[in-house]
Scaffold this motif. Structure first.
Motif, mmCIF file in Angstrom:
data_model
loop_
_atom_site.group_PDB
_atom_site.id
_atom_site.type_symbol
_atom_site.label_atom_id
_atom_site.label_comp_id
_atom_site.label_asym_id
_atom_site.label_seq_id
_atom_site.Cartn_x
_atom_site.Cartn_y
_atom_site.Cartn_z
ATOM 1 N N GLU A 1 -106.555 -22.043 -20.194
ATOM 2 C CA GLU A 1 -107.820 -22.749 -20.185
ATOM 3 C C GLU A 1 -107.719 -23.892 -21.175
ATOM 4 O O GLU A 1 -106.990 -23.808 -22.168
ATOM 5 C CB GLU A 1 -108.974 -21.838 -20.598
ATOM 6 N N ILE A 2 -108.462 -24.933 -20.901
ATOM 7 C CA ILE A 2 -108.520 -26.055 -21.839
ATOM 8 C C ILE A 2 -109.718 -25.825 -22.744
ATOM 9 O O ILE A 2 -110.833 -25.594 -22.277
ATOM 10 C CB ILE A 2 -108.642 -27.385 -21.090
ATOM 11 N N VAL A 3 -109.482 -25.886 -24.055
ATOM 12 C CA VAL A 3 -110.557 -25.673 -25.011
ATOM 13 C C VAL A 3 -111.009 -26.974 -25.669
ATOM 14 O O VAL A 3 -112.081 -27.025 -26.273
ATOM 15 C CB VAL A 3 -110.165 -24.631 -26.078
ATOM 16 N N ILE B 1 -104.847 -38.220 -21.365
ATOM 17 C CA ILE B 1 -105.773 -37.328 -22.048
ATOM 18 C C ILE B 1 -104.950 -36.301 -22.825
ATOM 19 O O ILE B 1 -103.964 -35.765 -22.315
ATOM 20 C CB ILE B 1 -106.700 -36.610 -21.045
ATOM 21 N N CYS B 2 -105.360 -36.037 -24.053
ATOM 22 C CA CYS B 2 -104.732 -34.991 -24.860
ATOM 23 C C CYS B 2 -105.557 -33.727 -24.680
ATOM 24 O O CYS B 2 -106.767 -33.715 -24.939
ATOM 25 C CB CYS B 2 -104.692 -35.397 -26.325
ATOM 26 N N VAL B 3 -104.910 -32.679 -24.198
ATOM 27 C CA VAL B 3 -105.606 -31.423 -23.952
ATOM 28 C C VAL B 3 -105.058 -30.332 -24.868
ATOM 29 O O VAL B 3 -103.865 -30.264 -25.137
ATOM 30 C CB VAL B 3 -105.499 -30.987 -22.469
ATOM 31 N N THR B 4 -105.968 -29.510 -25.362
ATOM 32 C CA THR B 4 -105.603 -28.348 -26.168
ATOM 33 C C THR B 4 -105.945 -27.112 -25.358
ATOM 34 O O THR B 4 -107.061 -26.982 -24.842
ATOM 35 C CB THR B 4 -106.376 -28.331 -27.503
ATOM 36 N N ARG C 1 -100.992 -28.175 -27.604
ATOM 37 C CA ARG C 1 -101.606 -29.469 -27.270
ATOM 38 C C ARG C 1 -100.609 -30.289 -26.466
ATOM 39 O O ARG C 1 -99.440 -30.393 -26.845
ATOM 40 C CB ARG C 1 -101.960 -30.253 -28.531
ATOM 41 N N LYS C 2 -101.091 -30.858 -25.372
ATOM 42 C CA LYS C 2 -100.233 -31.690 -24.535
ATOM 43 C C LYS C 2 -100.975 -32.948 -24.120
ATOM 44 O O LYS C 2 -102.198 -32.938 -23.959
ATOM 45 C CB LYS C 2 -99.784 -30.924 -23.290
#
Length: 79
Positions: A4-6, A16-19, A25-26
């Motif tokens: 899941e993305i938090v 977009i940087c997703v955690t 983090r990517k």
């Protein structure tokens, strides 16, 4: 573990940087996706692209466009 993305932050262009819920983090670049798949064509409008919403993944246009968090995890580069 279910991905899941938090957290998600706009970087620039179509990135977009997703955690994720595991702390990873990517950075995901959507530029090719917006051209390759018809469902993502509307996201070529960078203003629409930047208006994403975070659920357990990323959504645009009130949920009419979304993407699986597993895809983002697999195709993103470590931030």
């Amino acid at each position: 573990m279910w991905k899941e993305i938090v957290k998600a932050d706009y970087v620039d262009g179509y990135r977009i940087c997703v955690t994720f819920n595991d702390g990873i983090r990517k950075i995901v670049d959507f530029k090719d996706l917006t051209k390759r798949y018809a469902v993502f064509h509307p996201l070529q409008d960078v203003n629409l692209f930047k208006s994403f919403q975070l659920t357990d993944t990323l959504e645009w246009d009130n949920g009419n466009i979304d993407i699986a968090p597993e895809y983002l995890y697999e195709h993103g580069v470590l931030a």
